[in-house]
Design a protein around this motif. Structure first.
Motif, mmCIF file in Angstrom:
data_model
loop_
_atom_site.group_PDB
_atom_site.id
_atom_site.type_symbol
_atom_site.label_atom_id
_atom_site.label_comp_id
_atom_site.label_asym_id
_atom_site.label_seq_id
_atom_site.Cartn_x
_atom_site.Cartn_y
_atom_site.Cartn_z
ATOM 1 N N HIS A 38 0.832 -1.210 0.000
ATOM 2 C CA HIS A 38 0.000 0.000 0.000
ATOM 3 C C HIS A 38 0.867 1.260 0.000
ATOM 4 O O HIS A 38 0.599 2.204 -0.763
ATOM 5 N N LEU A 39 1.891 1.295 0.837
ATOM 6 C CA LEU A 39 2.731 2.493 0.910
ATOM 7 C C LEU A 39 3.452 2.756 -0.408
ATOM 8 O O LEU A 39 3.562 3.902 -0.852
ATOM 9 N N ILE A 40 3.949 1.687 -1.036
ATOM 10 C CA ILE A 40 4.666 1.868 -2.304
ATOM 11 C C ILE A 40 3.730 2.418 -3.369
ATOM 12 O O ILE A 40 4.060 3.374 -4.082
ATOM 13 N N LEU A 338 6.949 -0.658 6.851
ATOM 14 C CA LEU A 338 7.507 0.669 6.586
ATOM 15 C C LEU A 338 8.934 0.550 6.067
ATOM 16 O O LEU A 338 9.326 1.227 5.108
ATOM 17 N N GLY A 339 9.718 -0.333 6.687
ATOM 18 C CA GLY A 339 11.092 -0.533 6.229
ATOM 19 C C GLY A 339 11.160 -1.151 4.843
ATOM 20 O O GLY A 339 11.971 -0.746 4.007
ATOM 21 N N LEU A 340 10.300 -2.145 4.576
ATOM 22 C CA LEU A 340 10.278 -2.770 3.254
ATOM 23 C C LEU A 340 9.886 -1.760 2.175
ATOM 24 O O LEU A 340 10.450 -1.762 1.078
ATOM 25 N N LYS A 363 9.058 9.540 -3.097
ATOM 26 C CA LYS A 363 9.458 9.528 -1.697
ATOM 27 C C LYS A 363 8.381 8.831 -0.879
ATOM 28 O O LYS A 363 7.200 8.885 -1.209
ATOM 29 N N LEU A 364 8.811 8.187 0.184
ATOM 30 C CA LEU A 364 7.873 7.433 1.014
ATOM 31 C C LEU A 364 6.875 8.377 1.664
ATOM 32 O O LEU A 364 7.246 9.369 2.289
ATOM 33 N N GLN A 365 5.586 8.047 1.509
ATOM 34 C CA GLN A 365 4.505 8.828 2.094
ATOM 35 C C GLN A 365 3.809 7.969 3.142
ATOM 36 O O GLN A 365 3.053 7.064 2.803
ATOM 37 N N ALA A 371 -2.001 2.740 8.174
ATOM 38 C CA ALA A 371 -1.371 1.966 9.255
ATOM 39 C C ALA A 371 -2.432 1.442 10.213
ATOM 40 O O ALA A 371 -2.380 0.274 10.640
ATOM 41 N N ALA A 372 -3.412 2.286 10.549
ATOM 42 C CA ALA A 372 -4.486 1.829 11.437
ATOM 43 C C ALA A 372 -5.307 0.727 10.785
ATOM 44 O O ALA A 372 -5.692 -0.254 11.443
#
Length: 870
Positions: A38-40, A338-340, A363-365, A371-372
Motif C-alpha cells: 500500500h505504501l509503495i 515501513l522498512g520494506l 518519496k515514502l509517504q 497503518a491503522a
C-alpha cells in the motif's frame, strides 16, 4: 476478574515464547506485506500526481490534441476571447537523449516563457549564470537550441557534470543529442526547472518547433479564465465556435492523473489481495497455536471451571491471548512494512512490475489511516484464528475434562452451510466487475475457500470409510484409520490449515503457469520474423522517433534481407476518461495467422474497413465483434498528414489477445492505413533473413545504413531476435511473479506448522490412550507408527481436498479475476508434475511432523499417565 484473566493470559504467553513467536511472525508477515504494498503504490501515485500538477500547472481548462498536435492558429483565436485571462501554448514530445551508455527516455516541453509562469510556474526556465557574469543574458529564454532540465533529467543525463561542475547547475555547458525522427539534433543545457517527476527538458516553444520539425503545431493550450466566468458555459461556447477543429478536445486538469489511477487500480488491488494471503494463512497459525495452548491447559480450564470460572470468562481468557498475539504481530508488521516500502522505493522506485510508474522515484509517504487499517486487519486475523479455540475452551465440560475424557475439537455438522457458501461463490463468479475491480470474484474465492474447508468433516468421513477395507489386514494401519475416522472432527480441524494453504498455493501455481504458458504461446505467434528493429520503446514517442520511408526501402534492399515488414504505432484517444489505445498498422495478409485471434475472424462487408481489436478495446470501449466501431472513425480523422483522411466505417472483424498493452490496441492493415493517411513512416521493422545465422551482419548493415543517412548509428535502433525478445519478456514475467512463489512457501509452511501444532495438542490429550496401548503390548516404535500413519492419512485427505479446492479457485482466478482486472484471457494450464510434487511434499512433511510431535510430546511417561485414573 478482567485483570485476573489478563494476568493468566500474559503468564501463558511468557511461558511459551517460541511457540507464540511463530503466530506473531505469521501476523507480522501478513501485515508487513500488505502495508508495504500500500505504501509503495500510494507513494508512487502521490509522486505521479505531484509531477502531473507540476508539468500541467493549475489551469481552468486544457485544450488538447486528440491525436498528437494541432494547428497553432487556434491559440490566437482562444487567447483573444473575452473570457480568457491567460492562454499558454505547449508543445509536448517524447524522445530519447542519446548517451554513450545508451538511450534515455526524455519528455520535451516547448513553452512560452512570457506566460507559462502564470499557469505552470514549475515550468518556468531558470537560466544559469555564465562564469564571469553577474546575471544571465536577457534573451537566453528564447534562444534556439537551449534546454532547461529538471532534477531527474540532470541526474540521468549529466552524471559527470554533476560531479565536477562548480556552477549553480550541474548541467552547465552540457550538450545533449536528442533523437528526432530518423536523425539526431543537438541542444545545449542552459539551466533548470523546478518541475518534479520523470526526466523533463523545457525549451522555448518556437525553438522546439524548429528543432523537431513541428512548425505551426501545438499539443495543448492551458487556459486560465477571468474571475466570475462560468467554466461549463465557456466550454459550450468553445464547442459552438465556427470551424472548431475535431482534433482538439476540451479536458479538465487532472484527467491524466485519473487515467493512470484507473488503469493501475486493478493492478494495485490484485497486488494487495495477494499480499493479504499471508494474513489469511496467519489466522490458521494463530488457530493452531491457541488450539495447542488450550489442549495443554484443558485440565487447568476444567479446574478453573469447577472453582467458578464461567464458560464466557474462559472464552474471554483465550481471546485476550489472541488479541495480544495480534497486537504484537501487527505492531511489528507495520514497522517491517515501513522498512520494506522504504527499501523498495530506494532500490526499485515506484514500479512494482506493472510498468505504470516506471521511471518515477517517489518519496515514502506514510499514512496513519493506512497503518491503522492494516494494523486492525492483523488484529482481526488473530482474533478470528483464536475464536474457535476460545469457543472450545468455553464449551469444555469440567468434570469430564478432569478425568481426561473431554474433546476440545467437537464441532457440529455444517453441511448445509458449506453447500450454501460454495453455491453462493459459484453464482458470484458470473457477476460483473465494480469500477474495474473484480469484487464479486474476490468474495467468490473467499466463499469457496471457507465452504470447502467447512465441508472437510463430511469429506473426511466419506474417504476414510472408503479407505477402511483397504487396510483391514494391517493392524497398525487399521488402528490409525479407525481412530482418524472416529475422530474426524479432530482430523478436520488438523488438516484445515493444510487445505487452506495448499489450495492457495495450488491456485497461484496454476494461475502463474497458465499466464506464463499463454504469454509464451503469444510470443511465438507475434514474433515470426528472424530479426526485429525498433525505433521507439514507448507509444508516446512513436510520433517523434520513427523510421523514414527512405530508410525502410533501403533496409529492404540490404544483402541478406529476404523480406521486410514495417509497423507503425499511433496513439488514439478514443475516450477522454481512459488512456489512449495503440493503433497498429501492419501487414495483415492472413489475420488468423498474423494475430493471436480469440475465435474466428469475420468477413469484412463491402464498403467497410476491417480492424482487429484487442480484448481491452472490446471491454473498455465496446468494440463488439461484427459491429461498426464509430469512435474510431472520429478519432482517425486527424491522423492524415495531408488533412484528407477518409471518414470510412470501421468494421470489427476480429478480437485478439494482446499481453503487451493493457489500455488496448487496434490492428489495421498497413496498406489501408497508408492509403487513408499518407503516413508511410514506421516504428518497428520485422526482417526475414536469407540466412538467420547472419543476423549480426544484417544488424551491422543497418547501422551503416543509418549512419549514411545521418542517424545515430550506435544508439538510434534497438535490435532483437525472437529468442532474445522471448527470453527478456519471460525474465521480466518471472521477476514480476517472484513474490507469488515466496507467498506459496509461506502459506505451505504455516499450514505444516498448523499440522504440527494440532498433532501436539492431540497427543497431549491422548497420553492416557498411548499408555493403555503400551500396557496392551504395543512398543514405542509401533505407537509412533500409528501416529505417523494417522498423520499420513490426514495429510493425504488434506492434500486431496486442497488440490481440488485449489483447482476450483484457480479457474476463478484465470477465467474471472484476470479478464475483469486486466481485460485479457488465457488458457487454463495444469502443471500436473509440479502440483503432484507439491502434494507429495505436503504429505511427507505432514507425516514427519506428526511423527516428531508424537515422539516429543506423547511417548514420555505415557505408561505413568494411566495411573492418573487409578
Amino acid at each position: 476478574m478482567l485483570d485476573l484473566l489478563k494476568t493468566f493470559s500474559w503468564q501463558e504467553l511468557r511461558q511459551h515464547p517460541w511457540r507464540n513467536a511463530a503466530a506473531v511472525v505469521a501476523v507480522m508477515l501478513g501485515v508487513a506485506l500488505a502495508f508495504s504494498v500500500h505504501l509503495i503504490n500510494a507513494s508512487a501515485l502521490d509522486e505521479f500526481s505531484q509531477a502531473a500538477r507540476s508539468v500541467g500547472g493549475q489551469p481552468d481548462l486544457e485544450l488538447r490534441g486528440v491525436q498528437g498536435q494541432f494547428d497553432e492558429a487556434l491559440f490566437g483565436q482562444v487567447a483573444r476571447m473575452a473570457e480568457v485571462a491567460v492562454a499558454s501554448p505547449v508543445l509536448e514530445m517524447e524522445t530519447y537523449a542519446l548517451r554513450p551508455s545508451g538511450k534515455r527516455s526524455l519528455q520535451v516541453l516547448g513553452v512560452d516563457a512570457l506566460v507559462v509562469a502564470r499557469v505552470a510556474p514549475d515550468l518556468m526556465p531558470l537560466p544559469d549564470t555564465p562564469p564571469g557574469q553577474s546575471q544571465p543574458a536577457r534573451d537566453v529564454l528564447f534562444a534556439p537550441g537551449l534546454v532547461f532540465l529538471n532534477t531527474t533529467a540532470q541526474a540521468l543525463l549529466t552524471p559527470a557534470a554533476a560531479a565536477t561542475s562548480g556552477t549553480s547547475s550541474p548541467a552547465d555547458a552540457t550538450t545533449l543529442k536528442l533523437q528526432s525522427g530518423t536523425t539526431q539534433v543537438t541542444a545545449k543545457v542552459a539551466g533548470q526547472v523546478r518541475s518534479s517527476g520523470r526526466a523533463l527538458a523545457v525549451m522555448d516553444i518556437g525553438a522546439a518547433q524548429e528543432l523537431f520539425g513541428k512548425q505551426g503545431l501545438l499539443s495543448r493550450i492551458d487556459v486560465r479564465l477571468r474571475p466570475g466566468v462560468d467554466r461549463d458555459a465557456f466550454i459550450r461556447t468553445l464547442r459552438n465556435l465556427p470551424h472548431w477543429p475535431d482534433q482538439v478536445s476540451v479536458t479538465l486538469p487532472g484527467d491524466a492523473q485519473s487515467q493512470i489511477d484507473n488503469l493501475s487500480r486493478a493492478y494495485r488491488v490484485n497486488l494487495t489481495v495477494l499480499a493479504l494471503i499471508a494474513l489469511f494463512t496467519g489466522a490458521f497459525l494463530v488457530f493452531s497455536v491457541l488450539s495447542l495452548s488450550v489442549a495443554k491447559r484443558a485440565q487447568q480450564f476444567a479446574l478453573l471451571g469447577v472453582l467458578g470460572l464461567s464458560g464466557r470468562e474462559r472464552l474471554t481468557l483465550v481471546l485476550w491471548e489472541s488479541l495480544a498475539l495480534g497486537v504484537l504481530g501487527s505492531a511489528c508488521g507495520l514497522a517491517l512494512g515501513l522498512g520494506l516500502a522504504a527499501l523498495a522505493l530506494q532500490l526499485l522506485g515506484g514500479d512494482l512490475g506493472g510498468g505504470f510508474f516506471a521511471g518515477a522515484a517517489p518519496k515514502l509517504q506514510f499514512s496513519t489511516g493506512a497503518a491503522a487499517l492494516y494494523g486492525a486487519l492483523g488484529v482481526a486475523a488473530a482474533l478470528v484464528g483464536g475464536w474457535w479455540p476460545a469457543r472450545a475452551a468455553q464449551r469444555l465440560p469440567p468434570a469430564h475434562t478432569l478425568k481426561g475424557l473431554g474433546d476440545l475439537n467437537e464441532t457440529p455438522s455444517a453441511h448445509r452451510l458449506s453447500l450454501l457458501l460454495i453455491a453462493t461463490g459459484a453464482i458470484l463468479t458470473s457477476a460483473p466487475a465494480v469500477f474495474g475491480i473484480p469484487v464479486a470474484a474476490y468474495v467468490s474465492v473467499a466463499l469457496l475457500l471457507v465452504g470447502g474447508i467447512t465441508a472437510l468433516l463430511w469429506l473426511i468421513g466419506l474417504l476414510l470409510a472408503r479407505l477402511t477395507p483397504w487396510v483391514a489386514g494391517h493392524t497398525l494401519s487399521l488402528l490409525a484409520v479407525a481412530r482418524a475416522r472416529h475422530q474426524r472432527e479432530t482430523a478436520a480441524v488438523a488438516v484445515s490449515g493444510v487445505v487452506a494453504s495448499l489450495s492457495l498455493a495450488v491456485a497461484l501455481t496454476v494461475m502463474v503457469a497458465s499466464f506464463r504458458t499463454s504469454v509464451t504461446q503469444w510470443l511465438d505467434q507475434v514474433l515470426p520474423a528472424d530479426l526485429y528493429v525498433r525505433s521507439a520503446a514507448s507509444l508516446s514517442a512513436a510520433d517523434t522517433v520513427y523510421f523514414s520511408p527512405d530508410f525502410i526501402q533501403a533496409a529492404a534492399r540490404l544483402p541478406g534481407v529476404a523480406q521486410l515488414q514495417a509497423q507503425r504505432q499511433v496513439a488514439l484517444q478514443l475516450d477522454p476518461q481512459l488512456p489512449p489505445v495503440a493503433l497498429i498498422a501492419r501487414e495483415l495478409p492472413n489475420p488468423a495467422q498474423n494475430l493471436p485471434l480469440v475465435g474466428a475472424a469475420l468477413a469484412v462487408p463491402a464498403g467497410h474497413i476491417g480492424i482487429y481489436v484487442s480484448e481491452a478495446v472490446r471491454d473498455l470501449h465496446g468494440a463488439s465483434l461484427g459491429q461498426t466501431f464509430a469512435p474510431l472513425s472520429k478519432a482517425f480523422r486527424p491522423l492524415a498528414l495531408d488533412s484528407k483522411a477518409q471518414a470510412a466505417p470501421f468494421f470489427v472483424a476480429g478480437v485478439w489477445r494482446d499481453y503487451a498493452r493493457q489500455s488496448g490496441a487496434i490492428a489495421i492493415d498497413r496498406a489501408v492505413f497508408v492509403q487513408l493517411t499518407g503516413d508511410e513512416r514506421a516504428n518497428d521493422l520485422a526482417l526475414w533473413l536469407a540466412a538467420p545465422q547472419d543476423a549480426a551482419q544484417v544488424q551491422q548493415a543497418l547501422r551503416s545504413l543509418s549512419q549514411a543517412q545521418g542517424m545515430a548509428a550506435a544508439n538510434l535502433m534497438d535490435f532483437g531476435t525472437p529468442g532474445q525478445i522471448r527470453a527478456t519478456s519471460l525474465r521480466i514475467f518471472d521477476r514480476s511473479f517472484a513474490v507469488t512463489y515466496w507467498l506459496q512457501a509461506v502459506a505451505i509452511g504455516i499450514g505444516l506448522f498448523g499440522i504440527a501444532a494440532s498433532f501436539s495438542a492431540q497427543v497431549l490429550a491422548r497420553r492416557k490412550e498411548f499408555g493403555l496401548l503400551a500396557h496392551l503390548g504395543l512398543t514405542r516404535r509401533q505407537i509412533l507408527t500409528v501416529v505417523a500413519l494417522e498423520g499420513a492419512a490426514w495429510t493425504v485427505l488434506g492434500a486431496m481436498a486442497g488440490l481440488g479446492l485449489g483447482l476450483v479457485v484457480s479457474a476463478v482466478l484465470v477465467h474471472v479475476v484476470n479478464p475483469q482486472s486486466f481485460h485479457w484471457t488465457m488458457d487454463l494450464m495444469l502443471p500436473w508434475l509440479r502440483l503432484g510434487g507439491l502434494c507429495v511434499a505436503v504429505v511427507l512433511a505432514g507425516t514427519l511432523t506428526a511423527w516428531v510431535a508424537a515422539r516429543a510430546a506423547a511417548i514420555q511417561n505415557a505408561v505413568l499417565a494411566v495411573k492418573e485414573d487409578w
